[in-house]
Structures are given as C-alpha cells and as structure tokens.
Design a protein around this motif. Structure first.
Motif, mmCIF file in Angstrom:
data_model
loop_
_atom_site.group_PDB
_atom_site.id
_atom_site.type_symbol
_atom_site.label_atom_id
_atom_site.label_comp_id
_atom_site.label_asym_id
_atom_site.label_seq_id
_atom_site.Cartn_x
_atom_site.Cartn_y
_atom_site.Cartn_z
ATOM 1 N N LEU A 13 0.840 -1.196 0.000
ATOM 2 C CA LEU A 13 0.000 0.000 0.000
ATOM 3 C C LEU A 13 0.878 1.251 0.000
ATOM 4 C CD1 LEU A 13 -2.798 -1.182 2.435
ATOM 5 C CD2 LEU A 13 -2.709 -1.327 -0.051
ATOM 6 N N PRO A 14 0.715 2.112 -1.010
ATOM 7 C CA PRO A 14 1.616 3.258 -1.178
ATOM 8 C C PRO A 14 1.557 4.273 -0.038
ATOM 9 C CG PRO A 14 -0.202 3.373 -2.745
ATOM 10 C CD PRO A 14 -0.309 2.051 -2.040
ATOM 11 N N ASP A 15 0.412 4.415 0.586
ATOM 12 C CA ASP A 15 0.260 5.387 1.664
ATOM 13 C C ASP A 15 0.632 4.808 3.030
ATOM 14 O OD1 ASP A 15 -2.004 3.736 1.459
ATOM 15 O OD2 ASP A 15 -3.289 5.212 2.438
ATOM 16 N N ARG A 16 0.818 3.485 3.108
ATOM 17 C CA ARG A 16 1.188 2.797 4.351
ATOM 18 C C ARG A 16 2.120 1.652 4.001
ATOM 19 N NH1 ARG A 16 -2.242 2.546 8.871
ATOM 20 N NH2 ARG A 16 -0.495 1.371 9.709
ATOM 21 N N THR A 17 3.407 1.905 3.919
ATOM 22 C CA THR A 17 4.345 0.871 3.493
ATOM 23 C C THR A 17 4.490 -0.256 4.512
ATOM 24 O OG1 THR A 17 6.197 2.177 4.348
ATOM 25 C CG2 THR A 17 5.648 2.420 1.987
ATOM 26 N N ASP A 18 3.876 -0.094 5.703
ATOM 27 C CA ASP A 18 3.868 -1.190 6.672
ATOM 28 C C ASP A 18 2.694 -2.138 6.436
ATOM 29 O OD1 ASP A 18 2.054 0.820 7.483
ATOM 30 O OD2 ASP A 18 2.148 0.162 9.574
ATOM 31 N N LEU A 19 1.872 -1.851 5.408
ATOM 32 C CA LEU A 19 0.732 -2.697 5.075
ATOM 33 C C LEU A 19 0.846 -3.194 3.640
ATOM 34 C CD1 LEU A 19 -2.299 -0.694 6.542
ATOM 35 C CD2 LEU A 19 -1.045 -2.578 7.605
ATOM 36 N N ALA A 20 0.403 -4.429 3.438
ATOM 37 C CA ALA A 20 0.361 -5.004 2.101
ATOM 38 C C ALA A 20 -0.992 -5.676 1.909
ATOM 39 C CB ALA A 20 1.473 -6.019 1.913
ATOM 40 N N LYS A 21 -1.535 -5.573 0.705
ATOM 41 C CA LYS A 21 -2.728 -6.334 0.366
ATOM 42 C C LYS A 21 -2.250 -7.727 -0.006
ATOM 43 C CE LYS A 21 -6.077 -4.380 -1.669
ATOM 44 N NZ LYS A 21 -6.937 -3.710 -2.659
ATOM 45 N N VAL A 22 -2.813 -8.728 0.658
ATOM 46 C CA VAL A 22 -2.362 -10.103 0.510
ATOM 47 C C VAL A 22 -3.543 -10.996 0.154
ATOM 48 C CG1 VAL A 22 -1.298 -12.041 1.747
ATOM 49 C CG2 VAL A 22 -0.486 -9.717 2.152
ATOM 50 N N ASP A 23 -3.298 -11.960 -0.726
ATOM 51 C CA ASP A 23 -4.308 -12.940 -1.116
ATOM 52 C C ASP A 23 -4.006 -14.262 -0.410
ATOM 53 O OD1 ASP A 23 -5.302 -15.273 -2.778
ATOM 54 O OD2 ASP A 23 -6.263 -13.618 -3.827
ATOM 55 N N VAL A 24 -4.987 -14.722 0.370
ATOM 56 C CA VAL A 24 -4.896 -16.009 1.048
ATOM 57 C C VAL A 24 -6.065 -16.859 0.573
ATOM 58 C CG1 VAL A 24 -4.894 -17.230 3.256
ATOM 59 C CG2 VAL A 24 -3.844 -14.956 3.087
ATOM 60 N N SER A 25 -5.799 -17.772 -0.329
ATOM 61 C CA SER A 25 -6.837 -18.673 -0.855
ATOM 62 C C SER A 25 -8.075 -17.913 -1.313
ATOM 63 C CB SER A 25 -7.207 -19.727 0.186
ATOM 64 O OG SER A 25 -6.100 -20.545 0.468
ATOM 65 N N GLY A 26 -7.861 -16.798 -2.013
ATOM 66 C CA GLY A 26 -8.969 -16.016 -2.548
ATOM 67 C C GLY A 26 -9.486 -14.928 -1.633
ATOM 68 N N GLN A 42 7.710 -7.379 -2.377
ATOM 69 C CA GLN A 42 7.085 -6.871 -3.594
ATOM 70 C C GLN A 42 5.949 -7.804 -3.984
ATOM 71 O OE1 GLN A 42 10.363 -6.739 -6.285
ATOM 72 N NE2 GLN A 42 10.487 -8.940 -6.528
ATOM 73 N N PRO A 43 5.047 -7.330 -4.850
ATOM 74 C CA PRO A 43 3.966 -8.195 -5.315
ATOM 75 C C PRO A 43 4.532 -9.498 -5.889
ATOM 76 C CG PRO A 43 3.521 -5.939 -5.944
ATOM 77 C CD PRO A 43 4.930 -5.964 -5.395
ATOM 78 N N GLY A 44 3.858 -10.593 -5.539
ATOM 79 C CA GLY A 44 4.300 -11.913 -5.966
ATOM 80 C C GLY A 44 5.060 -12.664 -4.884
ATOM 81 N N ASP A 45 5.566 -11.941 -3.873
ATOM 82 C CA ASP A 45 6.244 -12.588 -2.756
ATOM 83 C C ASP A 45 5.220 -13.286 -1.861
ATOM 84 O OD1 ASP A 45 8.774 -11.740 -3.503
ATOM 85 O OD2 ASP A 45 8.791 -10.020 -2.133
ATOM 86 N N TRP A 46 5.684 -14.324 -1.211
ATOM 87 C CA TRP A 46 4.859 -15.070 -0.257
ATOM 88 C C TRP A 46 5.326 -14.773 1.156
ATOM 89 C CZ3 TRP A 46 0.649 -18.127 -1.326
ATOM 90 C CH2 TRP A 46 0.395 -18.364 -2.671
ATOM 91 N N ILE A 47 4.357 -14.646 2.075
ATOM 92 C CA ILE A 47 4.668 -14.399 3.479
ATOM 93 C C ILE A 47 3.835 -15.345 4.342
ATOM 94 C CG2 ILE A 47 5.384 -11.993 3.225
ATOM 95 C CD1 ILE A 47 2.553 -11.131 4.002
ATOM 96 N N LEU A 48 4.330 -15.606 5.535
ATOM 97 C CA LEU A 48 3.600 -16.404 6.515
ATOM 98 C C LEU A 48 2.900 -15.437 7.454
ATOM 99 C CD1 LEU A 48 3.083 -19.327 7.392
ATOM 100 C CD2 LEU A 48 5.004 -19.077 8.977
ATOM 101 N N ILE A 49 1.585 -15.604 7.602
ATOM 102 C CA ILE A 49 0.747 -14.650 8.333
ATOM 103 C C ILE A 49 0.154 -15.301 9.582
ATOM 104 C CG2 ILE A 49 -1.337 -13.210 8.188
ATOM 105 C CD1 ILE A 49 -0.936 -13.511 5.046
ATOM 106 N N HIS A 50 0.144 -14.542 10.662
ATOM 107 C CA HIS A 50 -0.526 -14.970 11.894
ATOM 108 C C HIS A 50 -1.178 -13.743 12.508
ATOM 109 C CE1 HIS A 50 -1.425 -17.287 15.431
ATOM 110 N NE2 HIS A 50 -0.800 -16.410 16.180
ATOM 111 N N VAL A 51 -2.438 -13.846 12.795
ATOM 112 C CA VAL A 51 -3.265 -12.778 13.388
ATOM 113 C C VAL A 51 -3.011 -11.404 12.766
ATOM 114 C CG1 VAL A 51 -3.791 -13.969 15.550
ATOM 115 C CG2 VAL A 51 -1.777 -12.509 15.447
ATOM 116 N N GLY A 52 -2.953 -11.352 11.446
ATOM 117 C CA GLY A 52 -2.862 -10.088 10.741
ATOM 118 C C GLY A 52 -1.461 -9.534 10.567
ATOM 119 N N PHE A 53 -0.450 -10.290 11.009
ATOM 120 C CA PHE A 53 0.935 -9.845 10.888
ATOM 121 C C PHE A 53 1.731 -10.840 10.052
ATOM 122 C CE2 PHE A 53 -0.532 -7.680 14.621
ATOM 123 C CZ PHE A 53 0.103 -6.449 14.567
#
Length: 92
Positions: A13-26, A42-53
C-alpha cells in the motif's frame, strides 16, 4: 486453533508501506508487514501470516506445501480463513 498461513502479496500500500494487500486462498486483506522491514517485499512474494501480521517471507514452494497441508486438515483451516475474511486492519 490459530495457524500461520501463507499469503501472496498483491500490493504494497503506497500510503502505508507497513501494510500489504495479501491474497490467502482467494481472501484479500491488508496485512501488517512491519515486522519484515528488513526484507525487500514486492507483489508476488509469499509471506507467513498470523493474526494479521507477516511473520516471515517464504518461498513459493514452501507456501504451496503449507497450503496443501492446511487444506488437508479441513475445519481448522476453514475457521482460520473465515476469521481472516471477517477481519480488517485499520489503514488509519
């Protein structure tokens, strides 16, 4: 049960670089990536997410293997997706 689930970054997100829009199974949600400030995300990278982080950056093979496993455990994964679908992070 709370799980760490893989998600693919769709947008930093350009206005909040600490946030990313992420797709998890749709399911697409804003996820806090501030804990990974030393990673080049960057877009296309994969991250492991837990409780929104985002906890760590992972490779696509690891993400696919984790998703296959999680889909195989059934209800716990469905519950985690439902919680993600119902959550939101204030873009404040």
């Amino acid at each position: 049960m709370c799980l760490g689930i893989p998600g693919e970054i769709v947008e930093i997100l350009p206005d909040r670089t600490d946030l990313a829009k992420v797709d998890v199974s749709g399911v697409r949600r804003a996820i806090n990536v501030g804990l990974l400030e030393n990673e080049r995300l960057q877009p296309g990278d994969w991250i492991l997410i837990h409780v929104g982080f985002a906890l760590s950056k992972i490779d696509e093979d690891e993400a696919r293997a984790a998703l296959d496993f999680l889909e195989g455990i059934g209800q716990a994964y469905d519950d985690e997706l439902a919680a993600l679908r119902d959550s939101s992070i204030d873009r404040g």
